[in-house]
Design an enzyme around this catalytic site. Structure first.
Site, PDB file in Angstrom:
ATOM      1  CE  LYS A 239     -12.052 101.651 -48.178  1.00 37.90           C
ATOM      2  NZ  LYS A 239     -12.325 102.924 -47.439  1.00 37.90           N
ATOM      3  CB  VAL A 240     -12.885  96.947 -42.929  1.00 31.00           C
ATOM      4  CG1 VAL A 240     -12.610  95.670 -42.145  1.00 31.00           C
ATOM      5  CG2 VAL A 240     -11.639  97.385 -43.696  1.00 31.00           C
ATOM      6  CB  VAL A 318      -9.162  94.209 -37.332  1.00 33.36           C
ATOM      7  CG1 VAL A 318      -8.853  92.787 -36.966  1.00 33.36           C
ATOM      8  CG2 VAL A 318     -10.548  94.348 -37.893  1.00 33.36           C
ATOM      9  CB  ALA A 319     -10.601  99.723 -35.931  1.00 27.48           C
ATOM     10  NE  ARG A 320      -4.439 102.539 -37.426  1.00 27.34           N
ATOM     11  CZ  ARG A 320      -4.510 101.659 -38.428  1.00 27.34           C
ATOM     12  NH1 ARG A 320      -5.046 100.466 -38.223  1.00 27.34           N
ATOM     13  NH2 ARG A 320      -4.040 101.953 -39.618  1.00 27.34           N
ATOM     14  CD  GLU A 349      -0.239  98.670 -33.731  1.00 30.81           C
ATOM     15  OE1 GLU A 349       0.350  98.747 -34.819  1.00 30.81           O
ATOM     16  OE2 GLU A 349      -1.453  98.473 -33.646  1.00 30.81           O
ATOM     17  CG  HIS A 368      -1.291  96.551 -37.282  1.00 35.12           C
ATOM     18  ND1 HIS A 368      -1.193  97.873 -36.896  1.00 35.12           N
ATOM     19  CD2 HIS A 368      -2.130  96.551 -38.352  1.00 35.12           C
ATOM     20  CE1 HIS A 368      -1.938  98.627 -37.689  1.00 35.12           C
ATOM     21  NE2 HIS A 368      -2.517  97.841 -38.590  1.00 35.12           N
ATOM     22  CG  LEU A 369      -0.498  89.554 -38.165  1.00 33.60           C
ATOM     23  CD1 LEU A 369      -0.603  88.051 -37.844  1.00 33.60           C
ATOM     24  CD2 LEU A 369       0.737  89.803 -39.023  1.00 33.60           C
ATOM     25  N   GLY A 370      -3.926  92.601 -39.887  1.00 29.80           N
ATOM     26  CA  GLY A 370      -5.151  92.718 -40.677  1.00 29.80           C
ATOM     27  C   GLY A 370      -4.913  92.811 -42.174  1.00 29.80           C
TER      28      GLY A 370
HETATM   29  N1  LIG Z   1      -5.707  95.979 -38.766  1.00 31.09           N
HETATM   30  C1  LIG Z   1      -5.388  96.310 -39.981  1.00 31.09           C
HETATM   31  O1  LIG Z   1      -4.392  95.851 -40.536  1.00 31.09           O
HETATM   32  C2  LIG Z   1      -6.267  97.230 -40.727  1.00 31.09           C
HETATM   33  C3  LIG Z   1      -6.955  98.195 -40.052  1.00 31.09           C
HETATM   34  N2  LIG Z   1      -7.751  99.066 -40.731  1.00 31.09           N
HETATM   35  C4  LIG Z   1      -8.473 100.063 -39.929  1.00 31.09           C
HETATM   36  O2  LIG Z   1      -9.832  99.948 -40.198  1.00 31.09           O
HETATM   37  C5  LIG Z   1     -10.391 101.226 -40.342  1.00 31.09           C
HETATM   38  C6  LIG Z   1     -11.558 101.159 -41.301  1.00 31.09           C
HETATM   39  O3  LIG Z   1     -11.115 100.873 -42.601  1.00 31.09           O
HETATM   40  P1  LIG Z   1     -12.114 101.036 -43.829  1.00 31.09           P
HETATM   41  O4  LIG Z   1     -13.343 100.292 -43.550  1.00 31.09           O
HETATM   42  O5  LIG Z   1     -11.343 100.714 -45.043  1.00 31.09           O
HETATM   43  O6  LIG Z   1     -12.397 102.593 -43.760  1.00 31.09           O
HETATM   44  P2  LIG Z   1     -13.712 103.319 -44.214  1.00 31.09           P
HETATM   45  O7  LIG Z   1     -13.391 104.753 -44.213  1.00 31.09           O
HETATM   46  O8  LIG Z   1     -14.250 102.692 -45.432  1.00 31.09           O
HETATM   47  O9  LIG Z   1     -14.737 103.027 -43.015  1.00 31.09           O
HETATM   48  C7  LIG Z   1     -14.690 103.660 -41.777  1.00 31.09           C
HETATM   49  C8  LIG Z   1     -16.120 103.873 -41.337  1.00 31.09           C
HETATM   50  O10 LIG Z   1     -16.126 104.312 -40.003  1.00 31.09           O
HETATM   51  C9  LIG Z   1     -17.189 105.225 -39.880  1.00 31.09           C
HETATM   52  N3  LIG Z   1     -17.057 106.030 -38.686  1.00 31.09           N
HETATM   53  C10 LIG Z   1     -16.420 107.189 -38.496  1.00 31.09           C
HETATM   54  N4  LIG Z   1     -16.570 107.621 -37.240  1.00 31.09           N
HETATM   55  C11 LIG Z   1     -17.331 106.694 -36.619  1.00 31.09           C
HETATM   56  C12 LIG Z   1     -17.832 106.590 -35.306  1.00 31.09           C
HETATM   57  N5  LIG Z   1     -17.587 107.508 -34.377  1.00 31.09           N
HETATM   58  N6  LIG Z   1     -18.588 105.506 -34.999  1.00 31.09           N
HETATM   59  C13 LIG Z   1     -18.861 104.569 -35.938  1.00 31.09           C
HETATM   60  N7  LIG Z   1     -18.402 104.624 -37.199  1.00 31.09           N
HETATM   61  C14 LIG Z   1     -17.646 105.681 -37.526  1.00 31.09           C
HETATM   62  C15 LIG Z   1     -17.135 106.002 -41.150  1.00 31.09           C
HETATM   63  O11 LIG Z   1     -18.365 106.646 -41.401  1.00 31.09           O
HETATM   64  C16 LIG Z   1     -16.840 104.934 -42.159  1.00 31.09           C
HETATM   65  O12 LIG Z   1     -18.016 104.420 -42.720  1.00 31.09           O
HETATM   66  C17 LIG Z   1      -9.233 102.081 -40.864  1.00 31.09           C
HETATM   67  O13 LIG Z   1      -9.386 103.428 -40.481  1.00 31.09           O
HETATM   68  C18 LIG Z   1      -8.034 101.465 -40.239  1.00 31.09           C
HETATM   69  O14 LIG Z   1      -7.738 102.154 -39.070  1.00 31.09           O
HETATM   70  C19 LIG Z   1      -7.923  98.987 -42.080  1.00 31.09           C
HETATM   71  C20 LIG Z   1      -7.265  98.054 -42.804  1.00 31.09           C
HETATM   72  C21 LIG Z   1      -6.352  97.100 -42.180  1.00 31.09           C
HETATM   73  O1  LIG Z   2      -4.433  99.840 -43.750  1.00 32.09           O
HETATM   74  C1  LIG Z   2      -4.463  99.984 -42.532  1.00 32.09           C
HETATM   75  O2  LIG Z   2      -5.100 100.883 -41.960  1.00 32.09           O
HETATM   76  C2  LIG Z   2      -3.692  99.093 -41.692  1.00 32.09           C
HETATM   77  O3  LIG Z   2      -3.816  99.157 -40.491  1.00 32.09           O
HETATM   78  C3  LIG Z   2      -2.701  98.199 -42.295  1.00 32.09           C
HETATM   79  O4  LIG Z   2      -1.497  98.525 -41.675  1.00 32.09           O
HETATM   80  P1  LIG Z   2      -0.107  97.996 -42.247  1.00 32.09           P
HETATM   81  O5  LIG Z   2       0.044  98.629 -43.592  1.00 32.09           O
HETATM   82  O6  LIG Z   2      -0.186  96.525 -42.330  1.00 32.09           O
HETATM   83  O7  LIG Z   2       0.909  98.486 -41.289  1.00 32.09           O
END
Ligand SMILES: NC(=O)C1=CN([C@@H]2O[C@H](COP(=O)(O)OP(=O)(O)OC[C@H]3O[C@@H](n4cnc5c(N)ncnc54)[C@H](O)[C@@H]3O)[C@@H](O)[C@H]2O)C=CC1
Ligand SMILES: O=C(O)C(=O)COP(=O)(O)O
Length: 628
Positions: A239-240, A318-320, A349, A368-370
């Site tokens: 999604k992201v 912005v993942a982990r 963190e 961690h402001l994503g």
């Molecule tokens: N910094 C922040 O505040 C935020 C961070 N996130 C992080 O972003 C990540 C992704 O979020 P979404 O896109 O919503 O999740 P999502 O589940 O829609 O997308 C994750 C994608 O990663 C793929 N994936 C899995 N293993 C992989 C690999 N080894 N190599 C490449 N791609 C791989 C999956 O197939 C999937 O398409 C979350 O798991 C979360 O950790 C999400 C929202 C906010």
């Molecule tokens: O949705 C995610 O995966 C995020 O990383 C957002 O984290 P937060 O709820 O802002 O602590």
């Protein structure tokens, strides 16, 4: 109907099975999730178009035993008669991190909400045993200790966001605790933050900002690089990632992506080419990380993989934090392999104040402001509050992480089969003789539907629950049924048989076969040597339609007596009389036989549970007793 007076033999003829009445409470999943002890409620079931009479009223108990025996048909019929709140005491919901007001309002309208931020791990463990639900963001570690400390009280953990790497899913599953997340509402916020970091890194915005605030004017030091025409590799095209790709294309970048699970047509639709991991590393000028943190992605960016990157690559995360080996990144920055990094997330963190990575002059950081926009936080709060309240109400969640996700329209259609599935599981296990351990279960679904159009996961889970609950010390629910079955060495296989009936109904019949076990009711053993029973849903009511090789038709409600007999006149009357003398009301009888005057079985539905004396007496009836 004349009873024969021929000789009798051993008297162990009767097998009774108790199948509980249908529950119409919307709190079914909750009771299914946990063994609550609410007061029994009495429901009147309107008569249905069946050849069998069902009791006009019966008592249902909203307990574990009857959990998820709800048919949505019944729910919609009796919704107004049920006060779910009265049946379920107000649940306590602990919110351990800041959550948007709109979400809190939803939670408050349903339960007692306690917002306790910054709890220490010990304080969380202490508090959790009083909580039915816990809502967290990324800052709370929901460890095995938390589930242990919950002592069975915690029913649902809601992650107000996407990443669930801070929740011990294995422990949650083992403890039968549902985990739900809010996967949608912060997608755009995270993507926008990724783009913000990408642009500010390329133009040294944060470093230049800091320098000017420190009284300097360093125009030549902070000459940046352009984005247009550069190649961006999006790692994780979910999604992201796909939203980042869309935006980067708008900035004139050439976007490629790596995601082992993403469909190529989804990427093509955005104008992005899917490439291998190594290809992405070798070609990209910029790399943006969007995969989840899990054992396969942990430290996937390390010395070895940095060495495969184009010299001078720029990385956004912005993942982990945990997907990068942070010490290796410092080395890559020092050597110039990585020119710059922009990081929103860190292995720990907050990171240590003296972290070399954070302090590195070529690194831009945010705490961690994503997901932290007003819009995303309100959206996430509503999304998670609805998911948690739904779970506490007994609804299956569309965002369940460790249980089958069943859209409500599918659940509504499958509801009567869900009831049937559990009753068949429960009946099957009661047919097994005491000493036999069940090792292998086969489930056969006969359906006219296309296999893609029939999701049997919830049925499988319910049959599994029905089978293992009576042989397990812990409570079993949708979350931990499969796990517990595996722990017990139970192999469960499923088979689909195409029926040439109408696909209007999802399932014709469900058959449960237990192999390599002895049965206490020999008639339940089919020609193949397995205990075999089959059921169907008729007019919304689960029916037993086959036991071993014998066809029967018995409504699976109330108590059921099964006995083997020789088919001949008088049998039904004799057995009926005995039950009548013991004040046990018969609501139906169904006789199954292979052919006339041969061995058969009698299925007798009774309103009251028959006592041992009445069963013994039935056992003395010739031709009922004789052949068992
Ligand atoms: N910094 C922040 O505040 C935020 C961070 N996130 C992080 O972003 C990540 C992704 O979020 P979404 O896109 O919503 O999740 P999502 O589940 O829609 O997308 C994750 C994608 O990663 C793929 N994936 C899995 N293993 C992989 C690999 N080894 N190599 C490449 N791609 C791989 C999956 O197939 C999937 O398409 C979350 O798991 C979360 O950790 C999400 C929202 C906010
Ligand atoms: O949705 C995610 O995966 C995020 O990383 C957002 O984290 P937060 O709820 O802002 O602590």
């Amino acid at each position: 109907m004349a009873a024969s007076s021929s000789s009798s033999s051993s008297i162990k003829p009767i097998f009774t099975t108790r199948s509980k009445s249908s529950n119409s409470s919307k709190s079914s999943l909750l009771s299914f999730l946990h063994n609550t002890k609410p007061k029994p409620i009495s429901l009147k079931f309107s008569s249905h178009n069946s050849n069998y009479t069902t009791p006009p009223s019966f008592t249902i108990s909203n307990s574990l035993q009857t959990a998820l025996e709800t048919s949505e048909l019944h729910v919609s019929k009796f919704q107004d008669d049920l006060n779910v709140q009265a049946v379920t005491p107000k649940p306590t919901i602990l919110v351990s991190e800041k959550l948007g007001e709109a979400g809190l309002a939803i939670l408050r309208s349903f339960g007692n909400v306690e917002c306790l931020y910054d709890l220490s791990p010990e304080a969380l463990c202490e508090k959790i045993s009083q909580c039915d639900a816990l809502i967290v963001r990324s800052g709370t570690k929901v460890t095995r200790s938390v589930f242990e400390a919950a002592n069975g009280k915690l029913k649902v953990v809601g992650r107000a966001g996407v990443g669930i790497d801070n929740v011990d899913l294995q422990a949650a599953t083992e403890f039968g605790c549902l985990v739900v997340n809010a996967p949608i509402a912060n997608t755009v916020a995270a993507a926008e933050h990724g783009i913000a970091l990408l642009a500010s890194m390329a133009r040294n915005v944060s470093q230049a900002d800091a320098s000017i605030k420190a009284g300097k004017w360093l125009r030549s030091k902070y000459v940046g690089v352009s984005l247009v025409g550069k190649t961006l590799a999006v790692m994780g095209f979910g999604k992201v990632g796909s939203e980042v790709a869309r935006r980067a294309k708008g900035l004139g970048m050439n976007v490629i992506a790596h995601d082992p699970y993403a469909p190529a047509d989804k990427a093509r639709a955005v104008g992005v080419e899917l490439v291998s991991f190594d290809q992405a590393l070798a070609t990209a000028d910029f790399i943006s990380l969007h995969m989840p943190l899990n054992p396969t992605t942990s430290k996937i960016f390390n010395d070895e993989t940095f060495a495969k990157m184009k010299k001078g690559v720029r990385i956004v995360n912005v993942a982990r934090g945990g997907v990068i080996d942070e010490e290796a990144l410092v080395r890559a920055l020092d050597s110039g392999v990585v020119a710059q990094a922009a990081l929103d997330v860190f292995t720990e963190e907050p990171p240590a104040k003296d972290s070399k990575l954070v302090q590195h002059e070529n690194v831009t950081v945010t705490p961690h402001l994503g997901a932290s926009t007003k819009e995303a936080q309100e959206g996430v709060a509503i999304e998670i509050a609805e998911a948690v309240v739904g779970a506490l109400r007994g609804e299956l969640s569309a965002t369940a992480i460790n249980a089958p996700m069943v859209p409500s329209e599918v659940l509504s259609e499958l509801a009567p089969y869900v009831v049937l599935a559990k009753k068949l599981g429960r009946l099957a296990v009661q047919l097994v003789s005491g000493g036999s351990g069940i090792k292998s279960v086969k489930l056969i679904y006969r359906s006219a539907r296309d296999p893609d159009d029939l999701d049997t996961r919830i049925l499988r889970a319910m049959i599994t629950k029905g089978i293992i609950e009576p042989i397990s010390a812990s409570f079993i629910n949708l979350v931990n049924a499969d796990f517990t079955a595996k722990q017990k060495g139970l192999r469960i296989s499923e088979e689909r048989v195409v029926a040439d009936s109408s696909p209007e109904f999802p399932i014709d019949s469900i058959q449960v076969q237990l192999s390599n076990v002895d049965s206490k009711f020999a008639a339940a053993v089919s020609e193949n040597g397995e205990i075999s029973i089959e059921g169907k849903v008729k007019f919304g009511i689960p029916h037993l339609t086959r036991v071993g090789s014998f066809g029967v038709d018995a409504s699976l409600e109330g108590n059921l007596i099964l006995c083997r007999q020789v088919d001949q006149p008088g049998m039904i009357g004799k057995v009926g009389n005995i039950l009548g003398e013991h004040n046990v009301n018969v609501n139906f009888m169904s006789v199954g036989r292979t052919f006339r005057r041969n061995h058969g079985i009698m299925a007798i539905g009774v309103d009251e549970e028959p006592n041992q004396d009445s069963l013994k007496e039935i056992g003395k009836v010739h031709f009922v007793a004789r052949i068992l």
